[in-house]
Motif scaffolding. Structure first.
Motif, mmCIF file in Angstrom:
data_model
loop_
_atom_site.group_PDB
_atom_site.id
_atom_site.type_symbol
_atom_site.label_atom_id
_atom_site.label_comp_id
_atom_site.label_asym_id
_atom_site.label_seq_id
_atom_site.Cartn_x
_atom_site.Cartn_y
_atom_site.Cartn_z
ATOM 1 N N GLU A 176 0.839 -1.201 0.000
ATOM 2 C CA GLU A 176 0.000 0.000 0.000
ATOM 3 C C GLU A 176 0.873 1.250 0.000
ATOM 4 O O GLU A 176 0.558 2.237 -0.661
ATOM 5 N N LYS B 24 -20.257 2.889 3.799
ATOM 6 C CA LYS B 24 -19.509 1.680 3.435
ATOM 7 C C LYS B 24 -19.910 0.542 4.352
ATOM 8 O O LYS B 24 -20.039 0.713 5.558
ATOM 9 N N TYR B 26 -19.173 -3.702 5.356
ATOM 10 C CA TYR B 26 -18.482 -4.982 5.183
ATOM 11 C C TYR B 26 -19.518 -6.030 5.560
ATOM 12 O O TYR B 26 -19.740 -6.276 6.734
ATOM 13 N N THR B 57 -10.941 3.533 8.561
ATOM 14 C CA THR B 57 -11.602 3.255 7.284
ATOM 15 C C THR B 57 -11.790 4.549 6.496
ATOM 16 O O THR B 57 -11.512 4.605 5.293
ATOM 17 N N ARG B 60 -8.585 5.650 5.015
ATOM 18 C CA ARG B 60 -8.220 4.803 3.875
ATOM 19 C C ARG B 60 -9.102 5.081 2.666
ATOM 20 O O ARG B 60 -8.679 4.889 1.530
ATOM 21 N N VAL B 61 -10.317 5.544 2.917
ATOM 22 C CA VAL B 61 -11.187 5.967 1.815
ATOM 23 C C VAL B 61 -10.591 7.202 1.144
ATOM 24 O O VAL B 61 -10.517 7.298 -0.081
ATOM 25 N N PHE B 65 -7.487 3.535 -0.676
ATOM 26 C CA PHE B 65 -7.270 2.107 -0.444
ATOM 27 C C PHE B 65 -8.584 1.361 -0.253
ATOM 28 O O PHE B 65 -8.624 0.138 -0.343
ATOM 29 N N GLU B 66 -9.646 2.090 0.077
ATOM 30 C CA GLU B 66 -10.939 1.460 0.274
ATOM 31 C C GLU B 66 -11.952 2.137 -0.635
ATOM 32 O O GLU B 66 -11.938 3.353 -0.786
ATOM 33 N N ILE B 68 -16.041 2.954 -1.664
ATOM 34 C CA ILE B 68 -17.219 3.284 -0.866
ATOM 35 C C ILE B 68 -18.462 2.779 -1.578
ATOM 36 O O ILE B 68 -18.476 2.613 -2.800
#
Lengths: 280, 372
Positions: A176, B24, B26, B57, B60-61, B65-66, B68
């Motif tokens: 990353e 978001k 999971y 989170t 990271r959004v 990296f994440e 939505i």
């Protein structure tokens, strides 16, 4: 003085036979079981000067090198897939599945390749049925190609496991971080994943290369005249040609060559895995 | 606690990052539920909350990296939906620092410069400058694995800042350091942020850290933003009991509210009646039972001869905790079973009171916050 049982065990099973081989390589055989024990270097002179032995040695190196290349190149994507593409709870199952070929005897696997690659084998009949070929392909069996295919298949799990372990050890946040610093997936792989997987790749190379260069069964069964390797010649010297000292000399030389190559790879490996900066 | 005042700074107000109704999941777990938030240019912003509240989170959004499920993230008015992490004007300091173990310090710091148009000499100068900025001058040739935790963090900072991002994302960067080191790094991070003028977004579960460092703080619980304000307002005027409880120590006393001539009056158990201003309670709070909160330092114990500047209440000391510079007293007020905590600065020549002593307490209505 205390000598541990392990040391005694190693001495009896490793050091003594090895010493015997080295010793015999300096003798001369005079009869079926008679040796002239005067030390002589004549066997080494013959082993190094006769073009047949040299050719066999080079062929063995070439085949083992090719097997290693094919095996590691095929193993890396599999190891990569299991490490990065398989959910954590299913990884052990995948590793388990990869070891399934080991449940069958090595000899049977070699014979199975004979069935697959033979003149009227599965591969040729299959291609004939499909109309791809009229005449069976003959370059598949009884030559170096068949030895490479068979050995690469046999040693694949040995290559997959160390690469898999090396990939598993890579902290995913490093990947990353590389992405975060502007690199795409390909460059992240080249600049981070591959260098960090290098110890596993080096281990795989050694694990495949060292045993295959001395492999005897596969070339004997499916190698044909073009697939004969140095181990077959060593066996012939000991048993058929009644020249154990020359066989021993060939064995010692083969061992030395493998050792040099192995050490070179180890040095390469430690340089690849260690940091390039100097420690202070 | 080392405190650099942020009060005299010009508060930036130009939005750099705009988050619009971000959600978001999971599976069944709602990591983020309808986050709407603007983060301004040049701001030191903190996402504060307990573990599992979605703050990492959200970071990271922003980093890319994440993904939505719904909503939008805009950086400099540009929608980031189709922009991958490596193309975003953000850089991150990871919680583990993510220092490349196979590279030297200088190679780590210069990692992101590969595609830069700078010459080799310029790159080397930039790396040296970045290392100097984080106090690691001359460390370039060292192996990354030969560094201490604090040094690794500095390398991670230099590596991110060298690319001059619009936003620097810090994921719990101080949690792995010991207390002394952490306090030192807090000051250094503030200094660094002022020096480079880049927007910093810090994720932390440490309320003290957030109060010390931030221009503004968003407190998050269960994927939602409970309150977003500057540190002083957040501390003095928390909007909910949960925020009040999470940040610092807050005493709670039951109260009854009634309206009198347009003002709200709270009758607080143990203290008495107090007028409540509009900013001390949520708008449209109903009359009747409520909860009143106040910080330990807003109350003062009165010694013999002292008189209250505002209002007075009586109680008995039930616990004394001595901290050297401060003493914490638990005081049981008349008519209330649960003691309230009062903190007093220790002054030379003034005795620390003992358990069982009867005491008088000075308090003021303006320090109270009312929760429904």
């Amino acid at each position: 003085m205390l000598i541990s049982p392990t040391a005694l065990y190693a001495l009896a099973l490793l050091a003594i036979p090895l010493g015997a081989i080295v010793l015999i390589s300096f003798w001369t055989q005079t009869g079926v079981r008679d040796f002239d024990t005067t030390l002589t270097g004549a066997n080494y002179v013959e082993a190094l000067s006769d073009p047949i032995y040299r050719a066999l040695m080079f062929r063995s190196l070439r085949i083992a090198g090719l097997v290693t290349l094919v095996t590691v190149l095929a193993a890396f994507p599999i190891a990569y897939f299991v490490s990065f593409g398989v959910p954590a709870q299913k990884k052990s199952l995948w590793i388990f599945l990869i070891t399934i070929p080991f449940w069958t005897s090595y000899l049977i696997r070699v014979f199975l390749w004979k069935v697959i690659l033979g003149y009227n084998g599965v591969f040729n009949s299959g291609l004939k049925v499909l109309g791809v070929i009229d005449q069976p392909l003959t370059f598949l069996l009884y030559n170096a190609n068949s030895v490479v295919i068979t050995l690469a298949h046999a040693y694949a799990p040995f290559a997959i496991l160390p690469i898999f372990v090396a990939l598993e050890k890579i902290d995913r946040s490093l990947l990353e971080a590389a992405r975060d610093l502007g690199e795409n997936r390909v460059m992240t792989f080249l600049r981070v994943t591959l260098p960090l997987a290098a110890p596993g790749v080096i281990a795989a190379v050694l694990i495949v290369f060292i045993p295959t260069i001395g492999d005897y069964v596969t070339p004997e069964l499916i190698g044909g005249p073009g697939g004969t390797m140095i181990a077959n010649m060593i066996q012939a010297q000991f048993l058929r040609l009644n020249n154990a000292p020359l066989g021993a000399a060939l064995a010692v030389l083969a061992m030395l060559i493998v050792s040099v190559i192995a050490v070179a790879f180890l040095v390469l490996g430690s340089r690849a895995s260690g940091a390039k900066g100097t420690r202070k | 606690m080392t405190q650099i005042s942020t009060a005299n700074r010009v508060k930036p107000t130009k939005p750099l990052i705009e988050m619009r109704d971000i959600s978001k999941h999971y599976g069944d777990y709602h990591a983020l539920c309808g986050i709407t938030l603007d983060i301004h240019e040049g701001e030191f912003f903190s996402l504060l909350g307990p573990s599992g509240c979605g703050k990492t989170t959200l970071l990271r959004v922003i980093a890319g990296f994440e993904g939505i499920d719904s909503g939008a993230v805009l950086i400099s008015h540009q929608d980031m939906a189709r922009v991958p992490a490596n193309k975003r004007p953000t850089n991150m300091v990871f919680q583990s620092y993510a220092i490349f173990p196979h590279l030297s310090v200088a190679q780590n710091v210069g990692f992101g410069l590969r595609k830069s148009t700078m010459s080799k000499a310029q790159k080397e100068a930039a790396v040296a400058e970045a290392l100097e900025m984080v106090g690691l001058k001359g460390y370039g040739a060292r192996a990354a694995h030969a560094l201490s935790g604090g040094q690794r963090q500095r390398v991670a900072l230099a590596r991110a800042l060298i690319l001059k991002p619009k936003v620097l994302l810090l994921d719990e960067p101080l949690s792995a350091l010991d207390r002394k080191m952490r306090e030192q790094m807090q000051v250094e991070l503030i200094r660094l942020q002022r020096q480079v003028g880049i927007t910093f977004i810090l994720v932390t579960h440490d309320q003290e850290e957030a109060l010390v460092m931030s221009d503004r703080i968003a407190v998050m619980f269960e994927g939602e933003i409970a309150q977003c304000d500057d540190p002083e307002i957040l501390y003095r005027r928390p909007k909910s009991k949960r925020v009040a409880d999470f940040i610092g120590v807050m005493n709670f006393l039951p109260a009854t509210l009634h309206s009198h001539a347009g003002t709200i009056i709270a009758d607080v158990a143990g203290l008495g009646e107090a007028e409540i201003a509009a900013d001390q309670c949520p708008a449209g709070i109903p009359e009747g039972d409520a909860l009143v909160g106040f910080r330990p330092e807003t109350l003062t114990l009165l010694y013999d001869g002292q008189t209250a500047t505002q209002r007075e209440a009586a109680g008995v000391i039930s616990e004394v905790v001595y901290y050297g510079d401060m003493t914490y007293y638990d005081v049981t007020l008349v008519g209330v079973s649960k003691p309230v905590r009062i903190s007093m600065r220790n002054v030379f020549g003034r005795d620390v009171l003992a358990v069982g002593d009867a005491t008088r307490v000075s308090w003021s209505a303006g320090a109270l916050v009312v929760f429904p």
